[in-house]
Design a protein around this motif. Structure first.
Motif, PDB file in Angstrom:
ATOM      1  N   ASN A   1       0.814  -1.216   0.000  1.00  0.00           N
ATOM      2  CA  ASN A   1       0.000   0.000   0.000  1.00  0.00           C
ATOM      3  C   ASN A   1       0.843   1.260   0.000  1.00  0.00           C
ATOM      4  OD1 ASN A   1       1.009  -0.128   2.575  1.00  0.00           O
ATOM      5  ND2 ASN A   1      -0.971  -0.030   3.624  1.00  0.00           N
ATOM      6  N   GLU A   2       2.165   1.103   0.055  1.00  0.00           N
ATOM      7  CA  GLU A   2       3.048   2.261  -0.044  1.00  0.00           C
ATOM      8  C   GLU A   2       3.351   2.607  -1.497  1.00  0.00           C
ATOM      9  OE1 GLU A   2       6.536   1.985   2.438  1.00  0.00           O
ATOM     10  OE2 GLU A   2       5.527   0.681   3.862  1.00  0.00           O
ATOM     11  N   ILE A   3       3.302   1.628  -2.387  1.00  0.00           N
ATOM     12  CA  ILE A   3       3.722   1.856  -3.786  1.00  0.00           C
ATOM     13  C   ILE A   3       2.721   1.282  -4.769  1.00  0.00           C
ATOM     14  CG2 ILE A   3       5.632   1.589  -5.421  1.00  0.00           C
ATOM     15  CD1 ILE A   3       7.317   0.798  -2.900  1.00  0.00           C
ATOM     16  N   PHE A   4       2.583  -0.031  -4.750  1.00  0.00           N
ATOM     17  CA  PHE A   4       1.787  -0.713  -5.788  1.00  0.00           C
ATOM     18  C   PHE A   4       0.309  -0.725  -5.399  1.00  0.00           C
ATOM     19  CE2 PHE A   4       6.075  -2.616  -5.771  1.00  0.00           C
ATOM     20  CZ  PHE A   4       6.496  -2.170  -7.025  1.00  0.00           C
ATOM     21  N   THR A   5      -0.252   0.462  -5.413  1.00  0.00           N
ATOM     22  CA  THR A   5      -1.645   0.617  -5.003  1.00  0.00           C
ATOM     23  C   THR A   5      -2.574   0.484  -6.209  1.00  0.00           C
ATOM     24  OG1 THR A   5      -1.533   3.010  -5.321  1.00  0.00           O
ATOM     25  CG2 THR A   5      -0.946   2.152  -3.135  1.00  0.00           C
ATOM     26  N   GLU A   6      -3.835   0.317  -5.904  1.00  0.00           N
ATOM     27  CA  GLU A   6      -4.838   0.266  -6.974  1.00  0.00           C
ATOM     28  C   GLU A   6      -4.862   1.577  -7.744  1.00  0.00           C
ATOM     29  OE1 GLU A   6      -9.618  -0.704  -7.586  1.00  0.00           O
ATOM     30  OE2 GLU A   6      -8.709  -0.743  -5.571  1.00  0.00           O
ATOM     31  N   LYS A   7      -4.639   2.682  -7.031  1.00  0.00           N
ATOM     32  CA  LYS A   7      -4.657   3.995  -7.684  1.00  0.00           C
ATOM     33  C   LYS A   7      -3.547   4.117  -8.724  1.00  0.00           C
ATOM     34  CE  LYS A   7      -5.078   8.935  -6.717  1.00  0.00           C
ATOM     35  NZ  LYS A   7      -4.321   9.329  -7.909  1.00  0.00           N
ATOM     36  N   LEU A   8      -2.384   3.531  -8.453  1.00  0.00           N
ATOM     37  CA  LEU A   8      -1.288   3.588  -9.415  1.00  0.00           C
ATOM     38  C   LEU A   8      -1.707   2.990 -10.747  1.00  0.00           C
ATOM     39  CD1 LEU A   8       1.676   3.916 -10.325  1.00  0.00           C
ATOM     40  CD2 LEU A   8       2.147   1.688  -9.251  1.00  0.00           C
ATOM     41  N   PHE A   9      -2.285   1.816 -10.714  1.00  0.00           N
ATOM     42  CA  PHE A   9      -2.653   1.140 -11.961  1.00  0.00           C
ATOM     43  C   PHE A   9      -3.890   1.779 -12.603  1.00  0.00           C
ATOM     44  CE2 PHE A   9      -0.255  -2.016  -9.500  1.00  0.00           C
ATOM     45  CZ  PHE A   9       0.732  -2.326 -10.425  1.00  0.00           C
ATOM     46  N   GLU A  10      -4.765   2.337 -11.798  1.00  0.00           N
ATOM     47  CA  GLU A  10      -5.902   3.069 -12.362  1.00  0.00           C
ATOM     48  C   GLU A  10      -5.422   4.319 -13.089  1.00  0.00           C
ATOM     49  OE1 GLU A  10      -8.621   3.927  -9.243  1.00  0.00           O
ATOM     50  OE2 GLU A  10      -9.570   1.942  -9.289  1.00  0.00           O
ATOM     51  N   ASP A  11      -4.490   5.045 -12.468  1.00  0.00           N
ATOM     52  CA  ASP A  11      -3.964   6.265 -13.102  1.00  0.00           C
ATOM     53  C   ASP A  11      -3.269   5.940 -14.422  1.00  0.00           C
ATOM     54  OD1 ASP A  11      -4.918   7.817 -11.070  1.00  0.00           O
ATOM     55  OD2 ASP A  11      -3.002   7.986 -10.001  1.00  0.00           O
ATOM     56  N   LEU A  12      -2.502   4.877 -14.455  1.00  0.00           N
ATOM     57  CA  LEU A  12      -1.781   4.520 -15.681  1.00  0.00           C
ATOM     58  C   LEU A  12      -2.749   4.059 -16.764  1.00  0.00           C
ATOM     59  CD1 LEU A  12       1.365   2.670 -14.267  1.00  0.00           C
ATOM     60  CD2 LEU A  12       1.095   5.076 -14.893  1.00  0.00           C
ATOM     61  N   THR A  13      -3.794   3.323 -16.372  1.00  0.00           N
ATOM     62  CA  THR A  13      -4.796   2.891 -17.351  1.00  0.00           C
ATOM     63  C   THR A  13      -5.539   4.096 -17.928  1.00  0.00           C
ATOM     64  OG1 THR A  13      -5.066   0.787 -16.187  1.00  0.00           O
ATOM     65  CG2 THR A  13      -6.812   1.424 -17.718  1.00  0.00           C
ATOM     66  N   ASN A  14      -5.933   4.999 -17.067  1.00  0.00           N
ATOM     67  CA  ASN A  14      -6.629   6.217 -17.526  1.00  0.00           C
ATOM     68  C   ASN A  14      -5.708   7.097 -18.352  1.00  0.00           C
ATOM     69  OD1 ASN A  14      -9.052   5.537 -16.261  1.00  0.00           O
ATOM     70  ND2 ASN A  14      -8.445   6.497 -14.334  1.00  0.00           N
ATOM     71  N   PHE A  15      -4.437   7.122 -17.983  1.00  0.00           N
ATOM     72  CA  PHE A  15      -3.463   7.925 -18.729  1.00  0.00           C
ATOM     73  C   PHE A  15      -3.343   7.418 -20.163  1.00  0.00           C
ATOM     74  CE2 PHE A  15       1.331   8.888 -19.219  1.00  0.00           C
ATOM     75  CZ  PHE A  15       1.058  10.065 -19.927  1.00  0.00           C
ATOM     76  N   ALA A  16      -3.218   6.098 -20.316  1.00  0.00           N
ATOM     77  CA  ALA A  16      -3.120   5.524 -21.658  1.00  0.00           C
ATOM     78  C   ALA A  16      -4.402   5.777 -22.444  1.00  0.00           C
ATOM     79  CB  ALA A  16      -2.841   4.021 -21.560  1.00  0.00           C
ATOM     80  N   LYS A  17      -5.541   5.684 -21.782  1.00  0.00           N
ATOM     81  CA  LYS A  17      -6.824   5.925 -22.449  1.00  0.00           C
ATOM     82  C   LYS A  17      -6.930   7.376 -22.902  1.00  0.00           C
ATOM     83  CE  LYS A  17     -11.810   5.545 -21.726  1.00  0.00           C
ATOM     84  NZ  LYS A  17     -12.890   5.187 -20.753  1.00  0.00           N
ATOM     85  N   GLU A  18      -6.479   8.289 -22.055  1.00  0.00           N
ATOM     86  CA  GLU A  18      -6.523   9.718 -22.397  1.00  0.00           C
ATOM     87  C   GLU A  18      -5.629  10.006 -23.591  1.00  0.00           C
ATOM     88  OE1 GLU A  18      -7.968  13.466 -22.173  1.00  0.00           O
ATOM     89  OE2 GLU A  18      -8.510  11.899 -20.731  1.00  0.00           O
ATOM     90  N   LEU A  19      -4.494   9.358 -23.656  1.00  0.00           N
ATOM     91  CA  LEU A  19      -3.584   9.570 -24.786  1.00  0.00           C
ATOM     92  C   LEU A  19      -4.201   9.070 -26.089  1.00  0.00           C
ATOM     93  CD1 LEU A  19      -0.184   8.522 -23.144  1.00  0.00           C
ATOM     94  CD2 LEU A  19      -0.763  10.799 -23.997  1.00  0.00           C
ATOM     95  N   ARG A  20      -4.930   7.981 -26.034  1.00  0.00           N
ATOM     96  CA  ARG A  20      -5.507   7.413 -27.247  1.00  0.00           C
ATOM     97  C   ARG A  20      -6.761   8.176 -27.704  1.00  0.00           C
ATOM     98  NH1 ARG A  20      -3.896   2.394 -24.766  1.00  0.00           N
ATOM     99  NH2 ARG A  20      -2.371   1.311 -26.099  1.00  0.00           N
ATOM    100  N   GLU A  21      -7.555   8.570 -26.744  1.00  0.00           N
ATOM    101  CA  GLU A  21      -8.866   9.107 -27.100  1.00  0.00           C
ATOM    102  C   GLU A  21      -8.944  10.628 -26.994  1.00  0.00           C
ATOM    103  OE1 GLU A  21     -11.653   7.175 -24.591  1.00  0.00           O
ATOM    104  OE2 GLU A  21     -11.269   5.156 -25.404  1.00  0.00           O
ATOM    105  N   GLY A  22      -8.138  11.235 -26.169  1.00  0.00           N
ATOM    106  CA  GLY A  22      -8.276  12.668 -25.928  1.00  0.00           C
ATOM    107  C   GLY A  22      -7.257  13.503 -26.681  1.00  0.00           C
ATOM    108  N   ASP A  23      -7.579  14.779 -26.802  1.00  0.00           N
ATOM    109  CA  ASP A  23      -6.637  15.727 -27.398  1.00  0.00           C
ATOM    110  C   ASP A  23      -6.516  16.961 -26.524  1.00  0.00           C
ATOM    111  OD1 ASP A  23      -9.118  16.770 -27.719  1.00  0.00           O
ATOM    112  OD2 ASP A  23      -9.021  17.013 -29.897  1.00  0.00           O
ATOM    113  N   ASP A  24      -6.910  16.797 -25.238  1.00  0.00           N
ATOM    114  CA  ASP A  24      -6.848  17.900 -24.292  1.00  0.00           C
ATOM    115  C   ASP A  24      -5.463  17.895 -23.644  1.00  0.00           C
ATOM    116  OD1 ASP A  24      -7.084  19.751 -22.272  1.00  0.00           O
ATOM    117  OD2 ASP A  24      -9.059  19.078 -21.619  1.00  0.00           O
ATOM    118  N   ASP A  25      -4.636  18.840 -24.040  1.00  0.00           N
ATOM    119  CA  ASP A  25      -3.269  18.894 -23.523  1.00  0.00           C
ATOM    120  C   ASP A  25      -3.257  19.081 -22.005  1.00  0.00           C
ATOM    121  OD1 ASP A  25      -2.516  18.686 -26.134  1.00  0.00           O
ATOM    122  OD2 ASP A  25      -2.050  20.803 -26.390  1.00  0.00           O
TER     123      ASP A  25
END
Length: 304
Positions: free
Chosen positions: A189-213
């Motif tokens: 819970n100090e590093i490999f949290t659920e939030k870490l992987f959620e943020d990375l998944t959303n980040f990749a999704k934003e890069l593919r689908e969004g154009d909001d810098d």
């Protein structure tokens, strides 16, 4: 009291037997290097020897435990170092992705690298050393043989089925000195949290689908938070590594002192043993020579 030939013979044999016992004692000391070879030789030395040997065995077990601690912590530090490099690369990608000059296809390529780094971090979270998962608390064998960290990409971040952690955040404690236990693991819970992987998944999704810098740029601060968490975990680990180094030096010194005391209690003075053996051999030869003179006269010798 009348001294008979039989009495002289019996006394001589008894003295020779005692001399043989002394010779055997010194020979045993010379061959084993120990003062005593059975408790009856010297009960006091035997009792002290048991205490010293128990202490030495305990300290040697602590040394083995410390070796296990080093193995666990060194592998954890290596895993956190790789995590740090992956997070730093993700931050670089977030900075690149927030650049308005990138086109949609180029951001898709960045998203692909983000996905790969997410998988890389998932593999680090499932690091296994000596058949034990080091980031799953005391649940070191995982969940029925399954890895403790799993992600189901068929579900979206926020769903209960998206992220699964089969371990726990309990401390793994190893005794490294008498009455002293040290935490060897780093809690997930100090590093490999659920939030870490959620943020990375959303980040990749934003890069593919969004154009909001600006929306993409927001992930820079989110990744910075994860980097800070990793740095803090490594700092805590480093402090514990410094402590175990101090404990290791103390245990090594105690082991040397205990072995020295055990040696002084049990080991024979070889020079003294050799001198005693030589002296006893001379006494034994003299006893044999005197005995031969006593036994030699017979009735036939007086009748000649």
């Amino acid at each position: 009291m009348r001294v008979t030939q039989n009495m002289l013979t019996n006394n001589m044999l008894r003295n020779l037997s005692s001399s043989y016992n002394s010779l055997g004692k010194y020979m045993d000391q010379l061959s084993t290097g120990k003062k005593i070879n059975r408790p009856s030789d010297d009960p006091v030395v035997a009792m002290k020897g048991m205490d010293y040997r128990t202490q030495v065995n305990q300290l040697e077990q602590f040394e083995r435990n410390i070796g296990e601690v080093h193995n666990w912590m060194d592998n954890t530090d290596s895993a956190l170092d790789k995590t740090q490099k992956a997070l730093e690369r993700l931050r670089e990608l977030a900075v690149q992705g927030a650049n308005g000059t990138y086109e949609e296809g180029q951001r898709g390529n960045i998203a692909s690298e983000v996905d790969q780094l997410k998988e890389h971090l998932l593999e680090i979270a499932n690091t296994k050393v000596n058949n034990k998962y080091i980031f799953s608390g005391t649940q070191t064998t995982g969940d029925g043989g399954n890895k403790p960290f799993t992600i189901n990409d068929n579900f979206s971040p926020g769903d209960d089925e998206f992220f699964n952690f089969a371990g726990n955040n309990n401390e793994v404690l190893i005794e490294v000195s008498s009455g002293s236990k040290i935490k060897v693991n780093t809690s997930s819970n100090e590093i490999f949290t659920e939030k870490l992987f959620e943020d990375l998944t959303n980040f990749a999704k934003e890069l593919r689908e969004g154009d909001d810098d600006e929306a993409i740029g927001n992930y820079i601060s989110l990744i910075d938070d994860h980097i800070d968490n990793n740095v803090n975990a490594r700092a805590d680990l480093g402090a514990r590594q410094n402590r175990i180094d101090l404990i290791e030096n103390r245990v090594e010194e105690q082991t040397v002192a205990a072995k020295d005391m055990m040696s002084k209690n049990e080991d024979a003075d070889m020079e003294k043993v050799i001198m005693n053996l030589t002296s006893q051999e001379a006494v034994h030869r003299a006893a044999l020579s005197a005995g031969a003179r006593i036994i030699q006269p017979t009735l036939l010798d007086f009748l000649r």
